[in-house]
Design an enzyme around this catalytic site. Structure first.
Site, mmCIF file in Angstrom:
data_model
loop_
_atom_site.group_PDB
_atom_site.id
_atom_site.type_symbol
_atom_site.label_atom_id
_atom_site.label_comp_id
_atom_site.label_asym_id
_atom_site.label_seq_id
_atom_site.Cartn_x
_atom_site.Cartn_y
_atom_site.Cartn_z
ATOM 1 N N ASN A 155 -0.926 -7.055 -3.758
ATOM 2 C CA ASN A 155 -1.673 -6.240 -4.709
ATOM 3 C C ASN A 155 -0.759 -5.297 -5.488
ATOM 4 O O ASN A 155 0.313 -4.911 -5.015
ATOM 5 C CB ASN A 155 -2.712 -5.400 -3.963
ATOM 6 C CG ASN A 155 -2.064 -4.516 -2.899
ATOM 7 O OD1 ASN A 155 -1.690 -4.997 -1.842
ATOM 8 N ND2 ASN A 155 -1.913 -3.239 -3.193
ATOM 9 N N GLU A 204 0.816 -1.223 0.000
ATOM 10 C CA GLU A 204 0.000 0.000 0.000
ATOM 11 C C GLU A 204 0.849 1.272 0.000
ATOM 12 O O GLU A 204 0.309 2.378 0.025
ATOM 13 C CB GLU A 204 -0.923 0.025 1.231
ATOM 14 C CG GLU A 204 -2.192 -0.782 1.064
ATOM 15 C CD GLU A 204 -1.929 -2.273 0.957
ATOM 16 O OE1 GLU A 204 -2.386 -2.858 -0.040
ATOM 17 O OE2 GLU A 204 -1.277 -2.845 1.827
ATOM 18 N N ASP A 227 -7.731 -5.294 -4.556
ATOM 19 C CA ASP A 227 -6.794 -5.568 -3.465
ATOM 20 C C ASP A 227 -6.768 -7.053 -3.110
ATOM 21 O O ASP A 227 -6.742 -7.421 -1.949
ATOM 22 C CB ASP A 227 -7.123 -4.731 -2.220
ATOM 23 C CG ASP A 227 -6.051 -4.850 -1.143
ATOM 24 O OD1 ASP A 227 -4.875 -5.002 -1.490
ATOM 25 O OD2 ASP A 227 -6.396 -4.811 0.054
#
Length: 610
Positions: free
Chosen positions: A296, A212, A338
């Site tokens: 992801n 992230e 995700d």
């Protein structure tokens, strides 16, 4: 709580009697037992150490989380009681599991990543040593999903584990002396380290977190003796960096071609494309292949990165000596939801189509359970294991999901009720496999999300997301289920529905018992064959860790598990605790609004025996 039809008859008695540790619950009608191993079925790798030890995160290189111990059975597990406990002195998410080697138990805590050695031969289990390595406090504010640690690995008299600030350490198992501390991740870019290493032929294999944060994911090997980095394979970029060479063989045409880690990304977006290796690692000694997943792609706003985005959200097989890629497969090409693919790959030999196949079984975040040929990357079977609607199936000719266009996020478009949510049908909580029953035991989530993307710019060391995704309960209203899965048919055999996601891992034993914990603080035992709930015990805090079985110096079988609420599900969205991720994509306290009524922070080890 509800349970699959196979176990309905015993559930009521289990609930009435199961709340106390010494009396437990159960039914004489449900007997698991240690039947002969299912023909053509076995764990792919031999266990290192004796059956009474637990020397690596998943029990063996196959990540089976299976114990050959059988003193505790489906008949007597109702008599399980708490034998002793230990406070780790640390709050937050206690993911991972202890190790047991030669009458000593080894623990690793969440940040600040304190390690302990407990003397199992002496009454009271006193400390042999305690080590608190230097660990940069700045890592706390950069960790995406709590300051967890998923455990240590043991090899050749040494304990190896990762620090949140991006270092890997080696500790002398006998003395507690810090032997080396090697910097592997770049904290300034948002890289932290939470995964559990494994040790293969004198090399400590590690990866980083930070999908992230716009990182560029990698896996690396460290010399176990010296602490020197031996090789590093990136998951994005040119073939030379990814380590794609002559050994690479693509089973599917879309995975063939030069420099796919470049050409499947626009411009230089691969440099901030995620694909971190924060999950579990497996190893097949016969094929000499290491298996790992990747996280992801970044950002979540998929319109900013058109293409398949290789090798994010992928399963990769690498040569253990060199890191060279042998095959790679993306369960979710161009991931928009995700759906990291970092979940464990369990290595087994299974009867499929009349022959025994060498497979890996992978329960993906995207909601599909994959049975894959571990030598070639061929998808043999792929079936949904949780309620889901973003795809209608997997095309076995291509390995690609068949997408539902109504559930594909895009710019200026809010999509309602995508199932599963970004937490996935299963997240980090590892499954277990029994060669006795031939079944996989899977802790799952049943959540859906409303997904909306927005433009986002990359700034080093800050979240690189570009989406919001509030979550709701999935179909049926329950939010989690612990299930038994047949990977030869792609069917659920039984399931125990839970009010919250089942965020802790599974343990299954030769005694016919399967163990798991819950977010609201119950530690439970079920019949491995029928799913009948046999016993439960209320621990002090939610369970997000993974149980183990071991033999004590007294010859008795013990079951150990951490109690300590946290991790992504337990900390970020429980409602009464703060998060360190300033741009969390969910609405605080809405996913599990009442969890705080039943549990709170903790940091304890619980050990159970007959």
């Amino acid at each position: 709580m509800r349970i699959g039809i196979l176990a309905l008859g015993t559930l009521a008695l289990g609930l009435l009697l199961g709340a106390c540790a010494d009396t437990g619950g159960g039914s004489s009608a449900a007997k698991g037992g240690a039947d002969p191993t299912v023909p053509g079925t076995k764990i792919a790798t031999a266990r290192i150490g004796t059956p009474g030890e637990w020397t690596m995160p998943g029990a063996d290189y196959a990540n089976s989380r299976y114990s050959e111990l059988d003193q505790i059975t489906a008949d007597n597990v109702k008599n399980l009681h708490a034998a002793w406990t230990f406070s780790t002195g640390v709050l937050r998410g206690h993911e991972g599991q202890p190790l047991v080697v030669d009458k000593t138990m080894y623990l690793v805590t969440p940040y600040p990543n304190v390690s302990y050695a407990l003397d199992l031969e002496t009454e009271g289990q006193p400390l042999k040593w305690k080590v608190r390595p230097e660990n940069d406090q700045a890592a706390i504010g950069l960790a995406c999903c709590d300051v967890v640690n998923r455990g240590a690995a043991y090899a050749d008299g040494r304990i190896f584990y990762n620090l949140l600030d991006g270092h890997t350490v080696a500790i002398d198992a006998a003395s507690g002396k810090l032997l080396w501390r090697t910097k592997m991740a770049n904290l300034a870019r948002g890289e932290t380290m939470t995964m559990a290493p494994i040790v293969v032929k004198g090399k400590v294999l590690v990866g980083s977190s930070g999908g992230e944060m716009g990182v560029r994911g990698w896996i690396a090997a460290i010399d176990a003796t010296s602490g020197k980095e031996l090789w590093r394979g990136y998951n994005l970029g040119p073939d030379t960096d990814i380590k794609v060479g002559s050994r690479y063989k693509a089973f599917y045409p879309q995975n063939a071609g030069k420099d796919q880690g470049l050409t499947s990304w626009p411009g230089e977006s691969w440099k901030t494309g995620g694909a971190a290796v924060w999950g579990w690692l497996s190893y097949d000694p016969e094929l000499d292949l290491v298996y790992h997943g990747t996280s992801n792609p970044g950002p979540w706003a998929g319109h900013q990165r058109p293409g398949d985005n290789k090798w994010s959200a992928a399963i990769i097989a690498r040569d253990a000596d060199t890191g060279e890629i042998v095959w790679a497969f993306q369960p979710t090409p161009h991931d928009l939801w995700d759906y990291d693919a970092v979940n464990e790959n369990i290595l087994a030999d299974l009867p499929l189509g009349g022959v025994t196949r060498k497979v890996l079984v992978h329960f993906d975040r995207n909601g599909f359970a994959y049975t894959i040929d571990r030598a070639t990357g061929e998808v043999i079977l792929a079936k949904a294991f949780v309620p889901m609607n973003w795809a209608t199936g997997v095309d076995l000719k291509t390995g690609k999901p068949v997408l539902n266009p109504d559930k594909m996020p895009g710019p200026n478009k809010k999509i309602e009720n995508i199932c599963p949510s970004l937490e996935g049908g299963k997240n980090q909580q590892p499954a277990a496999f029994s060669p006795v029953t031939g079944l996989f035991y899977v802790p799952t989530n049943n959540l859906c999300m409303h997904f909306e993307t927005r433009e986002v710019s990359y700034v080093a060391g800050t979240p690189y997301i570009g989406a919001s995704a509030p979550e709701v309960a999935g179909p049926g209203g329950y939010k989690g289920e612990f299930m038994a899965w047949d990977a030869t048919t792609g069917k659920k055999v039984w399931g125990i529905q839970e009010p919250y996601p089942v965020w802790g891992g599974a343990l299954v034993t030769k005694g016919g018992v399967v163990f798991y914990g819950t977010l609201d603080g119950w530690f439970k035992a079920a019949d491995a064959k029928t799913g009948a709930l046999l016993w439960k015990f209320k621990v002090g805090s939610g369970v997000v860790g993974n149980p183990i079985a071991y033999t004590g110096p007294d010859g008795k079988q013990y079951i150990a598990v951490y109690s300590g609420l946290g991790g992504d599900m337990g900390l970020l969205i429980a409602g009464d605790v703060a998060t360190n991720l300033p741009y969390d994509v969910r609405e605080r306290g809405t996913t599990l609004p009442d969890l705080a009524r039943y549990t709170s922070w903790g940091g304890m080890l619980f050990v159970f025996a007959l």
